[in-house]
Design an enzyme around this catalytic site. Structure first.
Site, PDB file in Angstrom:
ATOM      1  N   GLY A  34       0.838  -1.206   0.000  1.00 59.47           N
ATOM      2  CA  GLY A  34       0.000   0.000   0.000  1.00 59.47           C
ATOM      3  C   GLY A  34       0.865   1.244   0.000  1.00 59.47           C
ATOM      4  O   GLY A  34       2.076   1.184   0.265  1.00 59.47           O
ATOM      5  N   LEU A  35       0.223   2.360  -0.264  1.00 58.65           N
ATOM      6  CA  LEU A  35       0.937   3.645  -0.305  1.00 58.65           C
ATOM      7  C   LEU A  35       1.586   3.968   1.035  1.00 58.65           C
ATOM      8  O   LEU A  35       1.132   3.468   2.076  1.00 58.65           O
ATOM      9  CB  LEU A  35      -0.064   4.770  -0.636  1.00 58.65           C
ATOM     10  CG  LEU A  35      -0.672   4.794  -2.035  1.00 58.65           C
ATOM     11  CD1 LEU A  35      -1.807   5.826  -2.082  1.00 58.65           C
ATOM     12  CD2 LEU A  35       0.402   5.127  -3.079  1.00 58.65           C
ATOM     13  N   SER A  36       2.602   4.793   0.995  1.00 63.38           N
ATOM     14  CA  SER A  36       3.173   5.311   2.233  1.00 63.38           C
ATOM     15  C   SER A  36       2.064   6.044   3.004  1.00 63.38           C
ATOM     16  O   SER A  36       1.338   6.847   2.418  1.00 63.38           O
ATOM     17  CB  SER A  36       4.311   6.281   1.892  1.00 63.38           C
ATOM     18  OG  SER A  36       4.809   6.867   3.069  1.00 63.38           O
ATOM     19  N   GLY A  37       1.928   5.733   4.267  1.00 67.14           N
ATOM     20  CA  GLY A  37       0.884   6.363   5.080  1.00 67.14           C
ATOM     21  C   GLY A  37      -0.459   5.664   5.032  1.00 67.14           C
ATOM     22  O   GLY A  37      -1.420   6.093   5.667  1.00 67.14           O
ATOM     23  N   SER A  38      -0.538   4.553   4.277  1.00 68.07           N
ATOM     24  CA  SER A  38      -1.831   3.857   4.186  1.00 68.07           C
ATOM     25  C   SER A  38      -2.147   3.128   5.492  1.00 68.07           C
ATOM     26  O   SER A  38      -3.310   2.856   5.796  1.00 68.07           O
ATOM     27  CB  SER A  38      -1.839   2.878   3.006  1.00 68.07           C
ATOM     28  OG  SER A  38      -0.808   1.921   3.137  1.00 68.07           O
ATOM     29  N   GLY A  39      -1.110   2.795   6.264  1.00 68.67           N
ATOM     30  CA  GLY A  39      -1.364   2.151   7.559  1.00 68.67           C
ATOM     31  C   GLY A  39      -0.680   0.804   7.734  1.00 68.67           C
ATOM     32  O   GLY A  39      -0.949   0.094   8.702  1.00 68.67           O
ATOM     33  N   LYS A  40       0.232   0.453   6.841  1.00 66.83           N
ATOM     34  CA  LYS A  40       0.876  -0.862   6.903  1.00 66.83           C
ATOM     35  C   LYS A  40       1.597  -1.090   8.238  1.00 66.83           C
ATOM     36  O   LYS A  40       1.370  -2.114   8.892  1.00 66.83           O
ATOM     37  CB  LYS A  40       1.885  -1.020   5.744  1.00 66.83           C
ATOM     38  CG  LYS A  40       1.263  -0.895   4.358  1.00 66.83           C
ATOM     39  CD  LYS A  40       2.293  -1.045   3.256  1.00 66.83           C
ATOM     40  CE  LYS A  40       3.390   0.011   3.277  1.00 66.83           C
ATOM     41  NZ  LYS A  40       2.908   1.409   3.093  1.00 66.83           N
ATOM     42  N   SER A  41       2.465  -0.162   8.607  1.00 65.69           N
ATOM     43  CA  SER A  41       3.255  -0.354   9.833  1.00 65.69           C
ATOM     44  C   SER A  41       2.365  -0.357  11.067  1.00 65.69           C
ATOM     45  O   SER A  41       2.552  -1.185  11.967  1.00 65.69           O
ATOM     46  CB  SER A  41       4.295   0.767   9.987  1.00 65.69           C
ATOM     47  OG  SER A  41       5.181   0.726   8.920  1.00 65.69           O
ATOM     48  N   SER A 108       5.956  -2.002  -1.835  1.00 66.45           N
ATOM     49  CA  SER A 108       5.949  -2.954  -2.976  1.00 66.45           C
ATOM     50  C   SER A 108       4.943  -2.544  -4.044  1.00 66.45           C
ATOM     51  O   SER A 108       3.915  -3.193  -4.217  1.00 66.45           O
ATOM     52  CB  SER A 108       5.715  -4.398  -2.497  1.00 66.45           C
ATOM     53  OG  SER A 108       4.827  -4.512  -1.424  1.00 66.45           O
TER      54      SER A 108
END
Ligand code: ADP
Length: 201
Positions: A34-41, A108
């Site tokens: 997902g985009l940076s800031g989408s919430g992955k981490s 990715s």
């Protein structure tokens, strides 16, 4: 006369199944894209804690522990991005061989890169999780101030701004963080995950 080709059983490496039985779980890789800031981490950290509280053993792999360490000699050229993913995938495979549920949090951005990961890890051990938030929302969050820098031209080839993000066409799980809370996001992943990680007795 001793035959060196015959190894007694205690000389052999334990199998993945032995590790999984000891940990009482099936191992796999959750690959969050997902985009940076989408919430992955944020989701990776909350999910790891939830799994831990419920007695499962997992490990988060993300840019912080991978790019700062084993991949600190790689940049963001096409070639280096591929090598980055190749190494992450091989490391994930080792974790899975050790019975560990592996939560990967990497932008990715292309289908090619995610397919490369899936191929190395093996389709049956790979769940693609699309952490989906609109560019507008990610940019408004701007957790690390990267979008501002990308808009100002201080970062080149930033995914979503001047480099493409190819949304997964058929993700195993999709989480729309525009609409869900972190808790709800983790709940939704857990429902799908439990179907796969519970050891059948
Ligand atoms: P990424 O790792 O994808 O770059 P981060 O996890 O660093 O993204 O940042 C996501 C931001 O969005 C955090 O500030 C987080 O609190 C917020 N957020 C809002 N809703 C959610 C949600 N449902 N899941 C994850 N993060 C969320």
């Amino acid at each position: 006369m001793a035959d060196n080709n015959i190894h007694p059983v205690f000389d052999r490496l334990l199998q993945r199944e032995d590790k999984e039985a000891a940990l009482n779980q099936k191992a796999l890789v959750l690959w969050m894209t997902g985009l940076s800031g989408s919430g992955k981490s944020t989701i990776a950290i909350a999910l790891e804690r939830r799994l831990h509280n419920e007695g499962y053993f997992s490990k988060v792999l993300d840019g912080d522990n991978i790019r700062a360490g084993i991949n600190n000699n790689l940049g963001f050229s096409d070639e280096d991005r591929k090598e980055n993913i190749r190494r992450i995938s091989e490391i994930s495979k080792l974790f899975v061989d050790g019975g560990v549920i592996t939560i990967n949090s990497f932008v990715s951005p292309t289908k090619e890169i995610r397919d490369q990961a899936k191929q190395i890890i093996g389709e049956s051990d790979f769940i693609e999780v699309f952490i989906n938030a609109s560019l507008e929302v990610c940019e408004a969050r701007d957790v690390k101030g990267l979008y501002k820098k990308a808009r100002a031209g201080e970062i080149k080839d930033f995914t979503g701004i001047d480099a493409p993000f190819e949304a997964p066409e058929n993700p195993g799980i999709e989480i729309k963080t525009d609409d869900l809370t972190v808790e709800e996001s983790v709940d939704k992943i857990m429902v799908e995950l439990m179907k796969k990680i519970e050891l059948k007795k």
